[in-house]
Motif scaffolding. Structure first.
Motif, PDB file in Angstrom:
ATOM      1  N   ALA A  39      -5.032  50.967  14.267  1.00 34.13           N
ATOM      2  CA  ALA A  39      -4.837  52.086  13.381  1.00 34.13           C
ATOM      3  C   ALA A  39      -6.030  52.317  12.631  1.00 34.13           C
ATOM      4  CB  ALA A  39      -3.565  51.929  12.421  1.00 34.13           C
ATOM      5  N   GLU A  40      -6.759  53.465  13.051  1.00 35.69           N
ATOM      6  CA  GLU A  40      -8.081  53.652  12.359  1.00 35.69           C
ATOM      7  C   GLU A  40      -7.987  54.344  11.003  1.00 35.69           C
ATOM      8  OE1 GLU A  40     -12.000  56.351  13.126  1.00 35.69           O
ATOM      9  OE2 GLU A  40     -10.453  56.123  14.318  1.00 35.69           O
ATOM     10  N   GLY A  41      -8.567  53.584   9.978  1.00 33.45           N
ATOM     11  CA  GLY A  41      -8.600  54.171   8.674  1.00 33.45           C
ATOM     12  C   GLY A  41      -9.547  55.201   8.276  1.00 33.45           C
ATOM     13  N   GLY A  42      -9.578  55.386   7.196  1.00 33.33           N
ATOM     14  CA  GLY A  42     -10.464  56.590   6.941  1.00 33.33           C
ATOM     15  C   GLY A  42     -10.000  57.146   5.451  1.00 33.33           C
ATOM     16  N   LYS A  43     -10.642  58.431   5.153  1.00 34.54           N
ATOM     17  CA  LYS A  43     -10.614  58.745   3.963  1.00 34.54           C
ATOM     18  C   LYS A  43      -9.955  60.542   3.852  1.00 34.54           C
ATOM     19  CE  LYS A  43     -14.564  56.651   1.826  1.00 34.54           C
ATOM     20  NZ  LYS A  43     -15.718  56.749   1.121  1.00 34.54           N
ATOM     21  N   ARG A  61       0.117  43.350   6.711  1.00 31.96           N
ATOM     22  CA  ARG A  61       1.439  43.865   6.748  1.00 31.96           C
ATOM     23  C   ARG A  61       1.498  45.290   6.800  1.00 31.96           C
ATOM     24  NH1 ARG A  61       5.289  46.171   7.745  1.00 31.96           N
ATOM     25  NH2 ARG A  61       7.475  45.995   7.214  1.00 31.96           N
ATOM     26  N   TYR A  62       0.531  45.977   5.862  1.00 36.17           N
ATOM     27  CA  TYR A  62       0.348  47.309   5.712  1.00 36.17           C
ATOM     28  C   TYR A  62      -1.206  47.609   5.539  1.00 36.17           C
ATOM     29  CZ  TYR A  62       5.409  47.912   4.774  1.00 36.17           C
ATOM     30  OH  TYR A  62       6.733  47.702   4.729  1.00 36.17           O
ATOM     31  N   PRO A  63      -1.479  48.633   5.935  1.00 38.71           N
ATOM     32  CA  PRO A  63      -2.954  48.911   5.534  1.00 38.71           C
ATOM     33  C   PRO A  63      -3.440  48.988   4.292  1.00 38.71           C
ATOM     34  CG  PRO A  63      -1.930  50.960   6.493  1.00 38.71           C
ATOM     35  CD  PRO A  63      -0.895  49.965   6.708  1.00 38.71           C
ATOM     36  N   GLY A  64      -4.376  48.164   3.615  1.00 44.77           N
ATOM     37  CA  GLY A  64      -4.654  48.447   2.548  1.00 44.77           C
ATOM     38  C   GLY A  64      -5.364  49.724   2.203  1.00 44.77           C
ATOM     39  N   PHE A  65      -5.197  50.094   0.730  1.00 42.20           N
ATOM     40  CA  PHE A  65      -5.602  51.572   0.396  1.00 42.20           C
ATOM     41  C   PHE A  65      -6.182  51.515  -1.018  1.00 42.20           C
ATOM     42  CE2 PHE A  65      -0.877  51.893  -0.441  1.00 42.20           C
ATOM     43  CZ  PHE A  65      -1.092  52.193  -2.016  1.00 42.20           C
ATOM     44  N   GLN A  77      -4.789  46.504  12.044  1.00 45.44           N
ATOM     45  CA  GLN A  77      -4.556  45.992  13.386  1.00 45.44           C
ATOM     46  C   GLN A  77      -4.059  44.445  13.352  1.00 45.44           C
ATOM     47  OE1 GLN A  77      -7.746  45.784  16.098  1.00 45.44           O
ATOM     48  NE2 GLN A  77      -6.763  46.109  17.741  1.00 45.44           N
ATOM     49  N   PRO A  78      -2.614  44.504  13.011  1.00 48.89           N
ATOM     50  CA  PRO A  78      -1.924  43.122  13.283  1.00 48.89           C
ATOM     51  C   PRO A  78      -2.153  42.726  14.773  1.00 48.89           C
ATOM     52  CG  PRO A  78      -0.597  44.555  12.208  1.00 48.89           C
ATOM     53  CD  PRO A  78      -1.580  45.456  12.826  1.00 48.89           C
ATOM     54  N   SER A  79      -2.181  41.524  15.004  1.00 50.61           N
ATOM     55  CA  SER A  79      -2.219  40.954  16.513  1.00 50.61           C
ATOM     56  C   SER A  79      -1.156  41.445  17.418  1.00 50.61           C
ATOM     57  CB  SER A  79      -1.994  39.369  16.279  1.00 50.61           C
ATOM     58  OG  SER A  79      -0.788  38.977  15.983  1.00 50.61           O
ATOM     59  N   GLY A  80      -1.602  41.883  18.622  1.00 46.23           N
ATOM     60  CA  GLY A  80      -0.919  42.500  19.604  1.00 46.23           C
ATOM     61  C   GLY A  80      -0.833  44.084  19.464  1.00 46.23           C
ATOM     62  N   SER A 116       1.002  53.244   2.570  1.00 47.30           N
ATOM     63  CA  SER A 116       1.105  52.152   3.206  1.00 47.30           C
ATOM     64  C   SER A 116       2.173  52.191   4.202  1.00 47.30           C
ATOM     65  CB  SER A 116       1.311  50.779   2.249  1.00 47.30           C
ATOM     66  OG  SER A 116       2.833  51.164   1.809  1.00 47.30           O
ATOM     67  N   LYS A 117       3.047  52.811   4.043  1.00 41.83           N
ATOM     68  CA  LYS A 117       4.142  53.000   5.184  1.00 41.83           C
ATOM     69  C   LYS A 117       4.050  54.199   6.054  1.00 41.83           C
ATOM     70  CE  LYS A 117       8.223  50.945   4.550  1.00 41.83           C
ATOM     71  NZ  LYS A 117       9.455  50.757   4.220  1.00 41.83           N
ATOM     72  N   TYR A 118       3.082  55.279   5.496  1.00 43.81           N
ATOM     73  CA  TYR A 118       2.931  56.428   6.253  1.00 43.81           C
ATOM     74  C   TYR A 118       1.772  56.141   7.224  1.00 43.81           C
ATOM     75  CZ  TYR A 118       1.756  61.416   7.154  1.00 43.81           C
ATOM     76  OH  TYR A 118       1.446  62.803   7.839  1.00 43.81           O
ATOM     77  N   TYR A 119       0.915  55.541   6.748  1.00 46.20           N
ATOM     78  CA  TYR A 119      -0.213  55.226   7.770  1.00 46.20           C
ATOM     79  C   TYR A 119       0.014  53.741   8.435  1.00 46.20           C
ATOM     80  CZ  TYR A 119      -2.812  59.080   5.944  1.00 46.20           C
ATOM     81  OH  TYR A 119      -3.103  60.232   5.230  1.00 46.20           O
ATOM     82  N   GLY A 120      -0.667  53.383   9.356  1.00 48.29           N
ATOM     83  CA  GLY A 120      -0.385  51.922   9.950  1.00 48.29           C
ATOM     84  C   GLY A 120       0.183  51.997  11.152  1.00 48.29           C
ATOM     85  N   HIS A 121       0.507  53.202  11.440  1.00 46.50           N
ATOM     86  CA  HIS A 121       1.206  53.385  12.958  1.00 46.50           C
ATOM     87  C   HIS A 121       0.128  52.985  14.052  1.00 46.50           C
ATOM     88  CE1 HIS A 121       4.876  55.323  11.348  1.00 46.50           C
ATOM     89  NE2 HIS A 121       4.113  55.960  10.630  1.00 46.50           N
ATOM     90  N   PRO A 122       0.523  52.177  15.188  1.00 43.55           N
ATOM     91  CA  PRO A 122      -0.509  51.930  16.298  1.00 43.55           C
ATOM     92  C   PRO A 122      -1.149  53.191  16.718  1.00 43.55           C
ATOM     93  CG  PRO A 122       1.543  50.626  16.568  1.00 43.55           C
ATOM     94  CD  PRO A 122       2.054  51.645  15.412  1.00 43.55           C
ATOM     95  N   GLY A 123      -2.220  53.063  16.734  1.00 42.38           N
ATOM     96  CA  GLY A 123      -2.906  54.321  17.471  1.00 42.38           C
ATOM     97  C   GLY A 123      -3.121  55.592  16.533  1.00 42.38           C
TER      98      GLY A 123
END
Length: 677
Positions: free
Chosen positions: A420-424, A371-375, A413-416, A460-467
């Protein structure tokens, strides 16, 4: 009175900010009308907004900003801002609540509006001692309109060890508005209709020596939906589906339903003489699972699909504080806080054919995706706080806190969707405070202060945008600065306090069309007055009230405008309460009025205010205390503040307004009983 929300025990008349203690008896007097914890506190604490009545406390700010809620010094706030801090404990297990208004760095992020520290009950030597309580709430609409509560505790001990265990159980029925209509469920954040909760809280306190104590606390808390009422949409399976003409029906079931599940351990050690200083050590661990109501999302072909999320948070930490008197009039507190927060979330997608065929009443799992990127956030903070009392009248204070945060974001990366690349990422924030307090030595104190606090935007809502990648979008903390001028007086017949404040920040968080957030360089400010006064007449009467008047503004195109009703943190309404109470040693009667005013933002969007009355009476007998509470005595029809904000936030993109406009409960009657023996 002494508060420990300031990290070390401090007399309340020496705290250089608006401070208040809500005793357990006061709190349970309010909850004897059937309201929950956040609603009760909203009627007692002048700077805190009235409660939104659902499971969420979204929009319930202090001084127009976010508030940090703690239980025995352990934060209930998460970096993923779920707004369920008050869905955390039953009032039966609360000894008192300490409230410190205004921006603060005492406990780190999330306290830009103030701190609410819930102190739990503990055991005493002797016994065993027992406490029992039970209650029922109803509006007499039909057989579903009943809430039930029971609670039991046992405590006791000796000079070496004392302990207590308390168990509180609540089972809610359906709720009805003043027109007698069943209130639509809050499908956005979930509510407390059809909800069952159990709170098990235990503690042991060991007196190791004259100078050492060890305190162990553990809590299991579960609050979840157990009912069968849901929203029925009559045309989900048509060729042109829409969400109009929905109604409430029996037959609801879902493979994932609203739930708050929390487990917490808390260990405190105090040594009163470590090289002539007081040593305070605290270690804690909190695990939390939060699930939501199935929610409709519009699809590209004009249909709707239903999903819901489950979000997991783990928070662990260690706090160390040393307190010493350097000289007779200079004290110094210093310490270190270390913490780690981990988060992950999944989204359950429900089978469209089943959902459509049942009009949205039955939701069967089709698949589960991220649902959201883990952190993971690792925090390390150091702080120093000092006080200087050059005379019996003057006390000056100053402090600094340096906080470092390492943020690690997982790939997402949810299906479809594209990756959204993670990082530090990491950031540092330095917070200052200075204050001066003058004691007139006749019950009056006056103070002025400057303080700073900060918030971390929801990763979790700031990151996770496609690309989007973390490296290209560093996350910054939002610092809030505040100045305050206050006065209080405590005498034999008066208990009063007033504070004027001005707070400001240079960054704003706003939602985008997909319910994610973006960070903008827009200036924001809140300024106002909070006040409370109680006058005691004779041996039996008291009259009093609270007031919070404020203005929340955002700088738009170079002009200060009233902040939009969906801008986080949501702007607050003016609020006030008035009460008259008669009491003696065996009985009491209290009439209370609660008033909120309309708020209109710069675009003309409005949150309507309302006025409600509560009547609370109690009688002590040989068999315990019996209370009768009537909430919303005049049966006022109104929409809750959260309901009106949710309508503006989710509609029309996610459906018509009526689906999200969560209504206030009509007149209810609560009969309760308690006994200590």
């Amino acid at each position: 009175m002494v508060v420990i929300g300031s990290r070390t025990p401090t007399q309340i008349d020496q705290v250089p900010s608006a401070a208040q203690i809500v005793e357990g008896e006061q709190l349970r007097e309010q909850t004897s009308t059937g309201v929950d914890l956040k609603t009760a506190l909203g009627k007692l604490v002048p700077g805190l907004d009235f409660g939104p009545q659902g499971r969420t406390n979204a929009g319930q700010n202090m001084r127009g900003r976010s508030v940090q809620v703690l239980i025995d010094g352990v934060s209930m706030n998460n970096s993923r801002s779920l707004s369920r801090q008050f869905d955390s404990i039953d009032p039966f297990n609360i000894e008192r609540v300490e409230v410190l208004s205004g921006a603060s760095s005492l406990y780190g992020g999330g306290a830009t509006g103030g701190i609410i520290n819930i102190i739990t009950k503990t055991g005493e030597a002797g016994g065993p001692s027992w406490e029992s309580a039970a209650g029922v709430t109803t509006g007499f609409n039909n057989s579903n309109d009943f809430d039930h509560r029971v609670a039991q505790s046992a405590s006791g001990g000796n000079d070496f060890v004392t302990g207590r265990i308390g168990v509180a159980y609540a089972d809610n029925g359906r709720h009805y508005d003043a027109k007698g209509d069943e209130i639509f469920p809050d499908i956005a954040q979930s509510d407390l209709q059809g909800n069952r909760s159990i709170d098990i809280l235990g503690n042991l306190t060991f007196r190791l020596s004259e100078e050492q104590t060890l305190d162990l606390k553990a809590q299991l808390y579960e609050s979840g939906y157990e009912g069968d009422h849901g929203v029925y949409f009559p045309n989900l399976d048509s060729s042109t589906p829409n969400l109009e003409d929905a109604e409430i029906r029996k037959g609801f079931s879902a493979d994932r339903e609203p739930l708050t599940d929390r487990r917490m351990l808390n260990v405190n050690y105090h040594h009163a003489n470590v090289f002539g200083q007081d040593l305070y050590l605290q270690a804690y661990h909190r695990e939390e699972e939060s699930s939501f109501h199935p929610f409709p999302y519009p699809d590209s072909d004009g249909s709707y699909y239903f999903t819901t999320s489950k979000q997991n948070t783990t928070l662990s930490g260690l706090k160390m504080l040393m307190s010493s008197d350097i000289t007779g009039n200079v004290s110094l507190d210093y310490g270190v806080d270390i913490d780690r927060e981990e988060f992950d979330a999944t989204q359950m997608y429900f089978d469209d054919d089943t959902t459509d065929a049942t009009g949205g009443l039955v939701h069967e799992e089709e698949r589960v995706e991220p649902r959201y990127p883990g952190f993971q956030i690792d925090g390390l903070s150091a702080f120093v706080q000092s006080e200087w009392q050059p005379t019996d009248n003057w006390t000056f204070g100053a402090g600094i806190r340096r906080q470092h945060m390492d943020v690690a974001i997982d790939d997402f990366q949810p299906s479809g969707q594209s990756l959204a690349e993670g990082g530090k990422s990491d950031y540092d924030v330095t917070l200052y405070n200075v204050s001066a307090l003058y004691d007139f030595e006749n019950g009056h104190q006056a103070w002025t202060s400057y303080s700073e606090g900060f918030d971390l935007p929801d990763p979790s809502k700031y990151y996770g945008h496609p690309g989007q990648s973390v490296s290209d979008n560093p996350l910054d903390g939002i610092k809030t600065r505040q100045v305050e001028l206050g006065w209080r007086y405590q005498g034999s017949r008066w208990l009063t306090q007033a504070a004027a404040y001005y707070s400001w920040s240079n960054t704003t968080i706003e939602p985008d069309d997909n319910l994610n957030i973006v960070q903008r360089d827009d200036k924001r400010r809140d300024y106002g007055l909070e006040a409370s006064a109680t006058r005691f007449l004779g041996d039996h009467w008291q009259f009093g009230g609270t007031l919070h008047a404020l203005r929340s503004e955002q700088k738009i195109d170079g002009e200060w405008e009233k902040r939009g009703i969906t801008v986080d943190p949501y702007p607050s309404q003016h609020t006030a309460t008035l009460h008259a109470q008669w009491s003696d040693m065996t009985r009491s009667l209290r009439l209370q009025a609660n008033r909120s005013w309309d708020y209109a933002d710069y675009q003309g969007d409005e949150i309507e205010g309302n006025t409600t009355l509560d009547l609370i009476g109690s009688q002590r007998t040989d068999f315990g205390k019996i209370s009768l509470g009537v909430e919303n005595l005049t049966d006022e029809q109104y929409s809750t503040p959260w309901g009106q904000r949710a309508a503006g936030f989710y509609s029309p993109r996610f459906g018509p307004e009526y689906l999200y406009d969560y209504q206030g409960r009509g007149r209810t009657y609560t009969l309760s009983w308690s006994l200590e023996y």
